[in-house]
Design a protein around this motif. Structure first.
Motif, PDB file in Angstrom:
ATOM      1  N   MET A 196       1.380  -1.179   0.086  1.00 37.97           N
ATOM      2  CA  MET A 196       0.014  -0.075  -0.598  1.00 37.97           C
ATOM      3  C   MET A 196       0.952   1.080   0.154  1.00 37.97           C
ATOM      4  O   MET A 196       0.570   2.073  -0.653  1.00 37.97           O
ATOM      5  CB  MET A 196      -0.470   0.257   1.268  1.00 37.97           C
ATOM      6  N   LEU A 197       2.121   1.331   0.823  1.00 38.23           N
ATOM      7  CA  LEU A 197       2.267   2.527   0.817  1.00 38.23           C
ATOM      8  C   LEU A 197       3.664   2.835  -0.096  1.00 38.23           C
ATOM      9  O   LEU A 197       3.956   3.709  -0.587  1.00 38.23           O
ATOM     10  CB  LEU A 197       4.337   1.922   2.015  1.00 38.23           C
ATOM     11  N   ALA A 198       4.309   1.478  -0.925  1.00 35.68           N
ATOM     12  CA  ALA A 198       4.441   1.917  -2.238  1.00 35.68           C
ATOM     13  C   ALA A 198       3.700   2.204  -3.602  1.00 35.68           C
ATOM     14  O   ALA A 198       4.217   3.943  -4.161  1.00 35.68           O
ATOM     15  CB  ALA A 198       5.132   0.596  -2.960  1.00 35.68           C
ATOM     16  N   ASP A 199       2.536   1.708  -3.143  1.00 31.29           N
ATOM     17  CA  ASP A 199       1.512   2.333  -3.929  1.00 31.29           C
ATOM     18  C   ASP A 199       1.479   4.153  -4.366  1.00 31.29           C
ATOM     19  O   ASP A 199       1.457   5.117  -4.926  1.00 31.29           O
ATOM     20  CB  ASP A 199      -0.106   2.113  -4.137  1.00 31.29           C
ATOM     21  N   LEU A 200       0.791   4.034  -3.313  1.00 31.88           N
ATOM     22  CA  LEU A 200       1.050   5.824  -1.893  1.00 31.88           C
ATOM     23  C   LEU A 200       2.774   6.716  -2.175  1.00 31.88           C
ATOM     24  O   LEU A 200       2.400   7.760  -3.647  1.00 31.88           O
ATOM     25  CB  LEU A 200       0.877   5.638  -1.086  1.00 31.88           C
ATOM     26  N   HIS A 201       3.490   5.942  -2.623  1.00 29.19           N
ATOM     27  CA  HIS A 201       4.490   6.829  -3.253  1.00 29.19           C
ATOM     28  C   HIS A 201       4.621   6.503  -5.144  1.00 29.19           C
ATOM     29  O   HIS A 201       4.912   7.820  -5.246  1.00 29.19           O
ATOM     30  CB  HIS A 201       5.830   5.845  -3.034  1.00 29.19           C
ATOM     31  N   TYR A 202       4.598   5.900  -5.411  1.00 25.08           N
ATOM     32  CA  TYR A 202       3.611   6.154  -7.179  1.00 25.08           C
ATOM     33  C   TYR A 202       3.400   6.869  -7.738  1.00 25.08           C
ATOM     34  O   TYR A 202       3.270   7.821  -8.036  1.00 25.08           O
ATOM     35  CB  TYR A 202       3.686   4.458  -7.873  1.00 25.08           C
ATOM     36  N   SER A 203       2.648   7.228  -6.496  1.00 25.36           N
ATOM     37  CA  SER A 203       1.361   8.294  -7.297  1.00 25.36           C
ATOM     38  C   SER A 203       1.901   9.131  -7.146  1.00 25.36           C
ATOM     39  O   SER A 203       1.452  10.213  -7.632  1.00 25.36           O
ATOM     40  CB  SER A 203      -0.246   7.789  -6.224  1.00 25.36           C
ATOM     41  N   LYS A 204       2.334   9.750  -5.924  1.00 22.10           N
ATOM     42  CA  LYS A 204       3.123  11.076  -5.700  1.00 22.10           C
ATOM     43  C   LYS A 204       4.085  11.376  -6.517  1.00 22.10           C
ATOM     44  O   LYS A 204       3.807  12.413  -7.006  1.00 22.10           O
ATOM     45  CB  LYS A 204       3.514  10.600  -4.227  1.00 22.10           C
ATOM     46  N   PRO A 254       9.215  13.551 -19.739  1.00 19.49           N
ATOM     47  CA  PRO A 254       7.860  12.031 -19.829  1.00 19.49           C
ATOM     48  C   PRO A 254       8.754  10.914 -19.451  1.00 19.49           C
ATOM     49  O   PRO A 254       8.219   9.974 -19.225  1.00 19.49           O
ATOM     50  CB  PRO A 254       7.898  12.761 -21.552  1.00 19.49           C
ATOM     51  N   CYS A 255      10.436  11.050 -19.564  1.00 21.55           N
ATOM     52  CA  CYS A 255      10.430   9.556 -19.894  1.00 21.55           C
ATOM     53  C   CYS A 255      10.601   9.334 -18.165  1.00 21.55           C
ATOM     54  O   CYS A 255      10.173   7.864 -18.099  1.00 21.55           O
ATOM     55  CB  CYS A 255      12.173   9.467 -19.992  1.00 21.55           C
ATOM     56  N   GLU A 256      10.893   9.915 -17.759  1.00 22.54           N
ATOM     57  CA  GLU A 256      10.770   9.686 -15.887  1.00 22.54           C
ATOM     58  C   GLU A 256       9.061   9.237 -15.718  1.00 22.54           C
ATOM     59  O   GLU A 256       9.855   8.423 -14.573  1.00 22.54           O
ATOM     60  CB  GLU A 256      11.607  10.725 -14.829  1.00 22.54           C
ATOM     61  N   LEU A 257       8.270   9.850 -15.741  1.00 23.81           N
ATOM     62  CA  LEU A 257       7.276   9.679 -15.867  1.00 23.81           C
ATOM     63  C   LEU A 257       6.728   8.336 -16.480  1.00 23.81           C
ATOM     64  O   LEU A 257       6.044   7.755 -15.717  1.00 23.81           O
ATOM     65  CB  LEU A 257       5.848  10.678 -16.417  1.00 23.81           C
ATOM     66  N   LEU A 258       7.603   7.881 -17.572  1.00 26.48           N
ATOM     67  CA  LEU A 258       6.878   6.603 -18.447  1.00 26.48           C
ATOM     68  C   LEU A 258       7.490   5.719 -17.322  1.00 26.48           C
ATOM     69  O   LEU A 258       7.285   5.278 -16.952  1.00 26.48           O
ATOM     70  CB  LEU A 258       7.330   6.278 -19.667  1.00 26.48           C
ATOM     71  N   ARG A 259       9.408   5.702 -16.672  1.00 29.01           N
ATOM     72  CA  ARG A 259       9.404   4.875 -16.322  1.00 29.01           C
ATOM     73  C   ARG A 259       8.929   4.644 -14.989  1.00 29.01           C
ATOM     74  O   ARG A 259       8.546   3.227 -14.292  1.00 29.01           O
ATOM     75  CB  ARG A 259      10.782   5.585 -15.929  1.00 29.01           C
ATOM     76  N   VAL A 260       8.085   5.536 -13.918  1.00 32.93           N
ATOM     77  CA  VAL A 260       7.316   4.992 -12.699  1.00 32.93           C
ATOM     78  C   VAL A 260       6.206   4.888 -13.407  1.00 32.93           C
ATOM     79  O   VAL A 260       6.271   3.390 -12.100  1.00 32.93           O
ATOM     80  CB  VAL A 260       7.334   6.602 -12.371  1.00 32.93           C
ATOM     81  N   GLN A 261       5.856   5.305 -14.325  1.00 32.06           N
ATOM     82  CA  GLN A 261       4.359   4.296 -14.593  1.00 32.06           C
ATOM     83  C   GLN A 261       4.544   2.806 -15.210  1.00 32.06           C
ATOM     84  O   GLN A 261       3.724   1.758 -14.814  1.00 32.06           O
ATOM     85  CB  GLN A 261       3.574   5.092 -15.772  1.00 32.06           C
ATOM     86  N   LEU A 262       5.534   2.780 -16.138  1.00 31.55           N
ATOM     87  CA  LEU A 262       6.338   0.767 -16.089  1.00 31.55           C
ATOM     88  C   LEU A 262       6.205   0.140 -14.782  1.00 31.55           C
ATOM     89  O   LEU A 262       6.581  -0.806 -14.711  1.00 31.55           O
ATOM     90  CB  LEU A 262       7.436   1.045 -17.321  1.00 31.55           C
ATOM     91  N   PHE A 289       5.380  -3.739 -10.356  1.00 34.24           N
ATOM     92  CA  PHE A 289       4.434  -3.976  -9.527  1.00 34.24           C
ATOM     93  C   PHE A 289       3.529  -4.563  -8.674  1.00 34.24           C
ATOM     94  O   PHE A 289       3.289  -5.537  -8.048  1.00 34.24           O
ATOM     95  CB  PHE A 289       4.661  -3.027  -7.827  1.00 34.24           C
ATOM     96  N   ALA A 290       2.261  -3.795  -9.423  1.00 33.97           N
ATOM     97  CA  ALA A 290       0.867  -4.490 -10.073  1.00 33.97           C
ATOM     98  C   ALA A 290       1.336  -6.443 -10.634  1.00 33.97           C
ATOM     99  O   ALA A 290       0.750  -7.031  -9.787  1.00 33.97           O
ATOM    100  CB  ALA A 290       0.019  -3.917 -10.920  1.00 33.97           C
TER     101      ALA A 290
END
Length: 79
Positions: free
Chosen positions: A1-9, A21-29, A34-35
């Motif tokens: 749950m905490l990891a998902d919160l950090h990714y969302s932030k 955009p590259c960093e945003l894409l990396r975080v989304q991947l 993680f999912a």
């Protein structure tokens, strides 16, 4: 749950920057990976389906990042 919160932030911060955009894409991947990791520990098919649907939703939100990367590449190629 905490990891998902950090990714969302992190996603929200990179979306505010609008020039990473590259960093945003990396975080989304990483969120999708993680999912998938979470899905391996789930027993019910309903839970797995919900997790994969969430991962698909994350990937559909990356379209803007791909558009920004494409725009940068086109500008670089034109120069």
């Amino acid at each position: 749950m905490l990891a998902d919160l950090h990714y969302s932030k992190a996603v929200k911060l990179f979306q505010l920057l609008k020039d990473a955009p590259c960093e945003l894409l990396r975080v989304q991947l990483e969120r999708v990976a993680f999912a998938e990791f979470q899905m391996t520990s789930q027993n019910s098919n309903v839970g797995k389906l919900k997790t994969l649907s969430g991962a698909l939703d994350i990937m559909t939100r990356t379209e803007h990042a791909f558009q920004l990367i494409r725009k940068e590449l086109v500008e670089e190629f034109d120069q």
